[in-house]
Design a protein around this motif. Structure first.
Motif, mmCIF file in Angstrom:
data_model
loop_
_atom_site.group_PDB
_atom_site.id
_atom_site.type_symbol
_atom_site.label_atom_id
_atom_site.label_comp_id
_atom_site.label_asym_id
_atom_site.label_seq_id
_atom_site.Cartn_x
_atom_site.Cartn_y
_atom_site.Cartn_z
ATOM 1 N N SER A 211 0.024 -21.348 -66.083
ATOM 2 C CA SER A 211 0.427 -20.139 -65.521
ATOM 3 C C SER A 211 -0.503 -18.939 -65.954
ATOM 4 O O SER A 211 -1.423 -19.045 -67.115
ATOM 5 C CB SER A 211 1.934 -19.852 -66.149
ATOM 6 O OG SER A 211 1.827 -19.434 -67.659
ATOM 7 N N GLU A 212 -0.295 -17.888 -65.452
ATOM 8 C CA GLU A 212 -1.077 -16.636 -65.704
ATOM 9 C C GLU A 212 -1.037 -16.267 -67.278
ATOM 10 O O GLU A 212 -1.847 -15.841 -67.720
ATOM 11 C CB GLU A 212 -1.037 -15.483 -64.996
ATOM 12 C CG GLU A 212 -1.941 -14.406 -64.968
ATOM 13 C CD GLU A 212 -1.568 -13.144 -63.979
ATOM 14 O OE1 GLU A 212 -1.961 -12.109 -64.312
ATOM 15 O OE2 GLU A 212 -1.128 -13.269 -63.001
ATOM 16 N N ALA A 213 0.297 -16.222 -67.847
ATOM 17 C CA ALA A 213 0.489 -15.890 -69.018
ATOM 18 C C ALA A 213 -0.125 -16.967 -70.000
ATOM 19 O O ALA A 213 -0.699 -16.438 -71.042
ATOM 20 C CB ALA A 213 1.889 -15.998 -69.388
ATOM 21 N N GLU A 214 -0.197 -18.112 -69.675
ATOM 22 C CA GLU A 214 -0.907 -19.219 -70.509
ATOM 23 C C GLU A 214 -2.333 -18.921 -70.506
ATOM 24 O O GLU A 214 -3.094 -18.983 -71.543
ATOM 25 C CB GLU A 214 -0.468 -20.659 -70.152
ATOM 26 C CG GLU A 214 0.834 -21.155 -70.343
ATOM 27 C CD GLU A 214 1.307 -22.420 -69.653
ATOM 28 O OE1 GLU A 214 1.929 -23.186 -70.339
ATOM 29 O OE2 GLU A 214 0.935 -22.599 -68.604
ATOM 30 N N VAL A 215 -2.742 -18.677 -69.259
ATOM 31 C CA VAL A 215 -4.229 -18.328 -69.255
ATOM 32 C C VAL A 215 -4.746 -17.144 -70.005
ATOM 33 O O VAL A 215 -5.606 -16.977 -70.865
ATOM 34 C CB VAL A 215 -4.904 -18.113 -67.665
ATOM 35 C CG1 VAL A 215 -6.207 -17.678 -67.513
ATOM 36 C CG2 VAL A 215 -4.485 -19.393 -67.119
ATOM 37 N N ARG A 216 -3.867 -16.197 -69.930
ATOM 38 C CA ARG A 216 -3.930 -14.772 -70.778
ATOM 39 C C ARG A 216 -4.082 -15.186 -72.282
ATOM 40 O O ARG A 216 -4.847 -14.624 -72.942
ATOM 41 C CB ARG A 216 -3.002 -13.872 -70.295
ATOM 42 C CG ARG A 216 -3.330 -12.257 -70.873
ATOM 43 C CD ARG A 216 -2.381 -11.323 -70.483
ATOM 44 N NE ARG A 216 -2.258 -11.235 -68.837
ATOM 45 C CZ ARG A 216 -3.291 -10.520 -68.432
ATOM 46 N NH1 ARG A 216 -4.164 -10.053 -69.037
ATOM 47 N NH2 ARG A 216 -3.311 -10.361 -66.840
ATOM 48 N N THR A 217 -3.217 -15.839 -72.932
ATOM 49 C CA THR A 217 -3.211 -16.394 -74.112
ATOM 50 C C THR A 217 -4.489 -17.014 -74.572
ATOM 51 O O THR A 217 -4.932 -16.678 -75.542
ATOM 52 C CB THR A 217 -2.078 -17.333 -74.493
ATOM 53 O OG1 THR A 217 -0.825 -16.598 -73.959
ATOM 54 C CG2 THR A 217 -1.846 -17.437 -76.161
ATOM 55 N N LEU A 218 -4.978 -18.118 -73.924
ATOM 56 C CA LEU A 218 -6.252 -18.709 -74.003
ATOM 57 C C LEU A 218 -7.291 -17.721 -74.216
ATOM 58 O O LEU A 218 -8.234 -17.871 -74.878
ATOM 59 C CB LEU A 218 -6.341 -19.807 -73.001
ATOM 60 C CG LEU A 218 -5.221 -21.028 -73.304
ATOM 61 C CD1 LEU A 218 -5.484 -22.027 -72.252
ATOM 62 C CD2 LEU A 218 -5.574 -21.793 -74.570
ATOM 63 N N VAL A 219 -7.442 -16.866 -73.040
ATOM 64 C CA VAL A 219 -8.482 -15.812 -72.959
ATOM 65 C C VAL A 219 -8.563 -15.114 -74.177
ATOM 66 O O VAL A 219 -9.532 -14.684 -75.069
ATOM 67 C CB VAL A 219 -8.386 -14.817 -71.778
ATOM 68 C CG1 VAL A 219 -9.291 -14.010 -71.861
ATOM 69 C CG2 VAL A 219 -8.502 -15.968 -70.412
ATOM 70 N N GLU A 220 -7.148 -14.586 -74.867
ATOM 71 C CA GLU A 220 -7.113 -13.675 -75.913
ATOM 72 C C GLU A 220 -7.851 -14.618 -77.281
ATOM 73 O O GLU A 220 -8.490 -13.910 -78.050
ATOM 74 C CB GLU A 220 -5.702 -13.074 -76.089
ATOM 75 C CG GLU A 220 -5.505 -12.271 -75.176
ATOM 76 C CD GLU A 220 -3.986 -11.975 -75.150
ATOM 77 O OE1 GLU A 220 -3.346 -12.641 -75.873
ATOM 78 O OE2 GLU A 220 -3.349 -10.899 -74.311
ATOM 79 N N GLN A 221 -7.346 -15.638 -77.136
ATOM 80 C CA GLN A 221 -7.772 -16.667 -78.216
ATOM 81 C C GLN A 221 -9.301 -17.006 -78.092
ATOM 82 O O GLN A 221 -10.127 -16.832 -79.341
ATOM 83 C CB GLN A 221 -7.295 -18.012 -78.395
ATOM 84 C CG GLN A 221 -5.715 -17.804 -78.744
ATOM 85 C CD GLN A 221 -5.176 -19.087 -78.352
ATOM 86 O OE1 GLN A 221 -5.637 -20.208 -77.921
ATOM 87 N NE2 GLN A 221 -3.878 -19.363 -78.767
ATOM 88 N N ALA A 222 -9.842 -16.991 -77.014
ATOM 89 C CA ALA A 222 -11.247 -17.106 -76.892
ATOM 90 C C ALA A 222 -12.184 -15.859 -77.257
ATOM 91 O O ALA A 222 -13.309 -15.933 -77.832
ATOM 92 C CB ALA A 222 -11.651 -17.558 -75.275
ATOM 93 N N VAL A 223 -11.652 -14.672 -76.891
ATOM 94 C CA VAL A 223 -12.305 -13.498 -77.123
ATOM 95 C C VAL A 223 -12.501 -13.378 -78.735
ATOM 96 O O VAL A 223 -13.365 -12.877 -79.130
ATOM 97 C CB VAL A 223 -11.355 -12.230 -76.716
ATOM 98 C CG1 VAL A 223 -11.920 -10.997 -77.226
ATOM 99 C CG2 VAL A 223 -11.737 -12.227 -74.938
ATOM 100 N N VAL A 224 -11.409 -13.678 -79.281
ATOM 101 C CA VAL A 224 -11.464 -13.487 -80.845
ATOM 102 C C VAL A 224 -12.209 -14.490 -81.534
ATOM 103 O O VAL A 224 -13.116 -14.311 -82.191
ATOM 104 C CB VAL A 224 -9.833 -13.727 -81.550
ATOM 105 C CG1 VAL A 224 -9.904 -13.894 -83.062
ATOM 106 C CG2 VAL A 224 -9.045 -12.752 -81.240
ATOM 107 N N GLU A 225 -12.294 -15.712 -81.083
ATOM 108 C CA GLU A 225 -13.239 -16.930 -81.458
ATOM 109 C C GLU A 225 -14.449 -16.403 -81.162
ATOM 110 O O GLU A 225 -15.355 -17.043 -81.927
ATOM 111 C CB GLU A 225 -12.773 -18.163 -80.487
ATOM 112 C CG GLU A 225 -13.438 -19.471 -81.175
ATOM 113 C CD GLU A 225 -12.903 -20.711 -80.554
ATOM 114 O OE1 GLU A 225 -13.776 -21.747 -80.348
ATOM 115 O OE2 GLU A 225 -11.656 -20.783 -80.260
#
Length: 150
Positions: free
Chosen positions: A97-111
């Motif tokens: 879902s868009e929310a799941e993608v957003r969460t993964l993107v946020e994690q990737a930005v931090v990583e």
């Protein structure tokens, strides 16, 4: 059962169903032909990941075409392509879902320790293996841009 084997079995079933599976048969044959072409070009048999890449590419091409046909006011072609996308989606993993993608993107930005839009490549390098075949690349790209431009 591998994805290629599943495509072969589904093709056989569609052939048995004659009229009911005509579009389905055509789509499956087209995907199998594209898989074979990639295998010939690369001179090696594709794994399930490779087959997923081919199916995802086919879905992307159809979605892009749908947008163009909508602009051209061709609802007949849009409907046909939407049916093809629905058939192809059966061979992809469950979409995020868009929310799941957003969460993964946020994690990737931090990583990736990204702070500006210039770091988009780093974020995408971290993110794409996690969402491969499970999310539309255009959606992922939009969310990454949005978060990096804040």
């Amino acid at each position: 059962m591998s994805l290629k084997e599943r495509l072969t079995e589904d093709m056989k079933q569609a052939m048995k169903n004659k009229e009911a599976g005509k579009l389905r048969l055509s789509v499956i044959r087209m995907v199998r032909a594209n898989i074979k072409n990639v295998e010939i070009d690369s001179k090696q048999e594709l794994s399930d990941d490779g087959v997923l890449d081919v199916v995802a590419k086919e879905v992307k091409m159809r979605r892009d075409s749908i947008e163009e046909f909508k602009k051209g006011n061709r609802p007949d072609l849009v409907e046909n392509l939407e049916q093809e996308v629905a058939i192809l989606m059966n061979y992809l993993p469950e979409q995020l879902s868009e929310a799941e993608v957003r969460t993964l993107v946020e994690q990737a930005v931090v990583e990736a320790k990204a702070v500006s839009p210039k770091d988009m490549g780093k974020v995408m390098a971290v993110l794409m293996p996690k969402v491969k075949g499970r999310a539309d690349g255009k959606l992922v790209n939009t969310i990454v841009r949005e978060l990096l431009n804040q």
